[in-house]
Write a protein that holds these residues in place. Sequence first.
Motif, PDB file in Angstrom:
ATOM      1  N   PRO A   1       0.756  -0.850   0.346  1.00  0.00           N
ATOM      2  CA  PRO A   1       0.199   0.079   0.209  1.00  0.00           C
ATOM      3  C   PRO A   1       0.760   1.602  -0.018  1.00  0.00           C
ATOM      4  CG  PRO A   1      -0.721  -1.348   1.253  1.00  0.00           C
ATOM      5  CD  PRO A   1       0.446  -2.092   1.271  1.00  0.00           C
ATOM      6  N   ASN A   2       1.829   1.110   0.224  1.00  0.00           N
ATOM      7  CA  ASN A   2       3.021   2.740   0.634  1.00  0.00           C
ATOM      8  C   ASN A   2       3.508   2.715  -0.494  1.00  0.00           C
ATOM      9  OD1 ASN A   2       4.174   0.408   1.219  1.00  0.00           O
ATOM     10  ND2 ASN A   2       5.440   1.377   2.389  1.00  0.00           N
ATOM     11  N   ASN A   3       3.399   1.661  -1.935  1.00  0.00           N
ATOM     12  CA  ASN A   3       4.047   2.188  -3.078  1.00  0.00           C
ATOM     13  C   ASN A   3       3.674   3.470  -3.768  1.00  0.00           C
ATOM     14  OD1 ASN A   3       4.195  -1.593  -3.318  1.00  0.00           O
ATOM     15  ND2 ASN A   3       6.696   0.069  -3.715  1.00  0.00           N
ATOM     16  N   THR A   4       3.962   4.241  -4.200  1.00  0.00           N
ATOM     17  CA  THR A   4       3.607   4.985  -5.047  1.00  0.00           C
ATOM     18  C   THR A   4       2.863   4.679  -5.887  1.00  0.00           C
ATOM     19  OG1 THR A   4       5.316   6.125  -5.347  1.00  0.00           O
ATOM     20  CG2 THR A   4       4.419   6.589  -3.988  1.00  0.00           C
ATOM     21  N   LEU A   5       2.216   5.316  -7.610  1.00  0.00           N
ATOM     22  CA  LEU A   5       1.922   5.677  -8.179  1.00  0.00           C
ATOM     23  C   LEU A   5       2.889   5.625  -9.114  1.00  0.00           C
ATOM     24  CD1 LEU A   5      -1.617   6.625  -8.518  1.00  0.00           C
ATOM     25  CD2 LEU A   5      -1.397   4.406  -8.632  1.00  0.00           C
ATOM     26  N   ALA A   6       3.499   5.958  -8.605  1.00  0.00           N
ATOM     27  CA  ALA A   6       5.704   6.787  -9.946  1.00  0.00           C
ATOM     28  C   ALA A   6       5.376   5.772  -9.881  1.00  0.00           C
ATOM     29  CB  ALA A   6       5.662   7.805  -8.828  1.00  0.00           C
ATOM     30  N   GLU A   7       5.858   4.394  -8.657  1.00  0.00           N
ATOM     31  CA  GLU A   7       6.814   3.611  -8.751  1.00  0.00           C
ATOM     32  C   GLU A   7       6.752   2.528  -9.393  1.00  0.00           C
ATOM     33  OE1 GLU A   7       9.002   3.740  -3.957  1.00  0.00           O
ATOM     34  OE2 GLU A   7       6.735   3.065  -3.763  1.00  0.00           O
ATOM     35  N   ILE A   8       5.142   2.089  -8.930  1.00  0.00           N
ATOM     36  CA  ILE A   8       4.299   0.945  -9.972  1.00  0.00           C
ATOM     37  C   ILE A   8       4.394   1.756 -11.498  1.00  0.00           C
ATOM     38  CG2 ILE A   8       2.500   0.302 -10.407  1.00  0.00           C
ATOM     39  CD1 ILE A   8       1.772   0.294  -7.516  1.00  0.00           C
ATOM     40  N   ASP A   9       4.020   2.788 -11.736  1.00  0.00           N
ATOM     41  CA  ASP A   9       4.565   2.824 -12.824  1.00  0.00           C
ATOM     42  C   ASP A   9       6.100   2.596 -14.154  1.00  0.00           C
ATOM     43  OD1 ASP A   9       2.578   3.952 -13.926  1.00  0.00           O
ATOM     44  OD2 ASP A   9       2.380   6.142 -13.011  1.00  0.00           O
ATOM     45  N   SER A  10       7.181   3.178 -12.641  1.00  0.00           N
ATOM     46  CA  SER A  10       8.964   3.178 -13.294  1.00  0.00           C
ATOM     47  C   SER A  10       8.926   1.452 -13.117  1.00  0.00           C
ATOM     48  CB  SER A  10       9.782   3.013 -11.722  1.00  0.00           C
ATOM     49  OG  SER A  10      10.583   2.855 -11.947  1.00  0.00           O
ATOM     50  N   PHE A  11       8.252   0.446 -12.290  1.00  0.00           N
ATOM     51  CA  PHE A  11       8.287  -1.112 -12.684  1.00  0.00           C
ATOM     52  C   PHE A  11       7.543  -1.424 -14.313  1.00  0.00           C
ATOM     53  CE2 PHE A  11       5.788  -4.993 -12.477  1.00  0.00           C
ATOM     54  CZ  PHE A  11       6.181  -6.121 -12.443  1.00  0.00           C
ATOM     55  N   PHE A  12       6.550  -0.488 -14.639  1.00  0.00           N
ATOM     56  CA  PHE A  12       5.915  -1.030 -15.749  1.00  0.00           C
ATOM     57  C   PHE A  12       6.777  -0.487 -16.807  1.00  0.00           C
ATOM     58  CE2 PHE A  12       1.945  -2.270 -13.302  1.00  0.00           C
ATOM     59  CZ  PHE A  12       1.751  -3.746 -14.628  1.00  0.00           C
ATOM     60  N   ASN A  13       7.395   0.591 -17.251  1.00  0.00           N
ATOM     61  CA  ASN A  13       8.136   0.986 -17.945  1.00  0.00           C
ATOM     62  C   ASN A  13       9.399  -0.030 -18.171  1.00  0.00           C
ATOM     63  OD1 ASN A  13       6.255   3.598 -17.850  1.00  0.00           O
ATOM     64  ND2 ASN A  13       7.004   4.922 -16.747  1.00  0.00           N
ATOM     65  N   CYS A  14       9.728  -0.491 -16.637  1.00  0.00           N
ATOM     66  CA  CYS A  14      10.973  -1.666 -17.188  1.00  0.00           C
ATOM     67  C   CYS A  14      10.866  -2.115 -18.014  1.00  0.00           C
ATOM     68  CB  CYS A  14      11.664  -1.222 -15.714  1.00  0.00           C
ATOM     69  SG  CYS A  14      13.095  -1.893 -15.652  1.00  0.00           S
TER      70      CYS A  14
END
Length: 109
Positions: free
Chosen positions: A89-102
């Motif tokens: 839950p403490n993951n940010t949307l930016a971190e999730i986007d970073s995962f998918f961008n990678c």
Amino acid sequence: IRRLDQYIKNGTLEIYSNLSKNNSRSNILCFSIVGLDAKKAVFYFSENNICIGTSNACQLTTDYSLSPVAKLGYSLEASKNALRVSFYPNNTLAEIDSFFNCLDSILSN
């Protein structure tokens, strides 16, 4: 979730377990990138400051035929190249986007 579903539909990813016992979404995703060695995938993610693990957390041996992925009926190759990522839950949307961008970058190479 839409991006993940698209990867599954086009055969790029194999998802092994993303549901908990009560059939709700889990924060742990076990998957493989079809045609890519798990250690290489971990390296690529690491180069982008994203930590993921290989295999399944429940795997206690290097005998991949005994892994949870293999016991679910997937191939030995799938078991050997399983990857594990955890979202909290403490993951940010930016971190999730970073995962998918990678992930997008890995899949385009």
